[in-house]
Motif scaffolding. Structure first.
Motif, short mmCIF file in Angstrom:
data_model
loop_
_atom_site.label_atom_id
_atom_site.label_comp_id
_atom_site.label_asym_id
_atom_site.label_seq_id
_atom_site.Cartn_x
_atom_site.Cartn_y
_atom_site.Cartn_z
N HIS A 1 0.81 -1.22 0.00
CA HIS A 1 0.00 0.00 0.00
C HIS A 1 0.85 1.27 0.00
CE1 HIS A 1 -4.09 -1.68 0.65
NE2 HIS A 1 -3.40 -2.71 1.13
N GLU B 1 -0.45 4.13 -2.24
CA GLU B 1 -1.73 4.64 -1.73
C GLU B 1 -1.54 5.51 -0.50
OE1 GLU B 1 -5.72 2.78 0.43
OE2 GLU B 1 -4.35 1.46 -0.69
N TRP B 2 -0.62 5.13 0.37
CA TRP B 2 -0.43 5.85 1.63
C TRP B 2 0.70 6.88 1.57
CZ3 TRP B 2 -0.55 0.62 4.69
CH2 TRP B 2 -1.88 0.17 4.78
#
Length: 376
Positions: A248, A251-252
């Motif tokens: 992720h 995304e983060w």
């Protein structure tokens, strides 16, 4: 924190003194006779992280829980009264400028063998929250305020002897403080062994571990503590957490090459295991606070920031042993041994130089380029 027992002393102080007169009642620990259950974790955005689940061995519940008041040996009783002083203080709360609470299950529902008892939590009166009987591990995400993220992420592994988790003082409070510094933080609620869920009762397996630990303080043997009963599953969860965070990363807003793990006491054992473990799941750096020795250390182990107190009554030499093992392997390491702080000083102020470990950690991270905005 390796065990939990809160022994209040005069003027808010805590110490291992005359343990025969210092065993508190359960009501004095919690302020109430009953425990409240933890609400089930929710799946983020209705989806699990897209990582294949690996088969999990069946967890055999540990039989036998003995009441410490009547059956614990003197060594184990002393250990219970003093180990993990984090429970002997109220955590100094940091301003929560970073929002938290996004819960990410590590595995799909039903893919991990349950302990056979429900997960529960106990809030100690004027103290931290303890979580017991974890069989559905999660990550809780704390992101920096918009525009503050620097691209570094840290997984926070609380202590608790692999029997329980001190989820706030050694978890969410740390995560919020990290997020204030621009670091994306995730608290790892890893699996524990089965227990009564009562701080006044210890599983038989952990009592034996505590006997070994206390004997080791006197004799220096074994040089390295044998694995704790709950350590293998906790490490599996740490490996899974590393994979999820790196998956992720975009995304983060995280640099997948700047993912570290900070562990406290038992959580530091977990962090050390990851640092010397499989290369694919190895953190890019680790922070080991009052943890224990784990070897062998490969030449490409994670760089380590190591901190402990010289007056730690349970692991007085492990910080130096960790540093020595890292340096012998040619791996970067920095060591801070404070004169005072005991076992479990985390973020609470106690008037000692150990109060400043977090600031010194940030300086170490700056020196390694971990606090500057990540290059895109």
């Amino acid at each position: 924190m390796l065990l939990w027992c809160v022994i209040p002393q005069l003027e808010g102080r805590f110490a291992v003194l005359n343990w025969r007169q210092m065993v508190p009642s359960r009501a004095s620990l919690t302020g109430q006779p009953d425990r409240s259950g933890i609400q089930p974790s929710a799946v983020v955005n209705g989806q699990y992280p897209a990582i294949p689940a690996t088969p999990r061995p069946t967890v055999t519940p540990k039989a036998g829980f003995r009441r410490r008041r009547t059956v614990m040996s003197p060594r184990s009783r002393i250990a219970s009264l003093g180990l993990a002083a984090t429970l002997l203080w109220t955590m100094a709360s940091a301003p929560a400028t970073a929002a938290g609470g996004s819960i990410i299950p590590l595995y799909p529902k039903g893919s991990v063998a349950p302990l056979g008892v429900p997960e529960s939590q106990t809030k100690l009166k004027a103290g931290p929250t303890l979580i017991f009987n974890v069989s559905e591990p999660t990550l809780e995400l704390f992101r920096p305020a918009p525009g503050r993220a620097n691209g570094t992420a840290m997984i926070v592994a609380p202590g608790g002897g692999f029997v329980g988790l001190e989820y706030d003082a050694g978890g969410t409070d740390i995560a919020r403080r990290l997020a204030q510094q621009g670091i994306t933080a995730l608290v790892l609620k890893y699996r524990t062994i089965q227990s009564s869920g009562d701080p006044m009762q210890m599983p038989e397996a952990h009592l034996k571990e505590m006997d070994t630990l206390m004997a080791r303080v006197k004799t220096g043997l074994p040089v390295e503590m044998p694995p704790f009963a709950g350590e293998p599953h906790a490490v599996e969860d740490g490996v899974r957490a590393m994979a999820i965070v790196r998956q992720h990363a975009q995304e983060w807003g995280i640099d997948p090459k700047r993912v570290g793990v900070i562990g406290f006491s038992a959580g530091a054992y977990l962090a050390a295991d990851l640092a010397i473990g499989d290369k694919a799941s190895r953190p890019d750096f680790v922070v080991l606070l009052y943890g224990g020795l784990r070897t062998p250390v490969p030449a490409d182990a994670s760089p380590a920031f190591i901190a402990a107190a010289a007056d730690d009554p349970f692991q007085p030499n492990d910080a130096v042993q960790l540093f020595t093992a890292w340096r012998k392997a040619g791996v970067a390491a920095e060591l801070h041994v404070y004169a005072h702080g005991g076992h479990g000083f985390d973020l609470k102020p106690n008037g000692a130089t150990s109060d400043h470990w977090f600031d010194e950690l940030l300086w170490w991270m700056r020196s390694r380029g971990l606090m500057s905005p990540a290059k895109k």
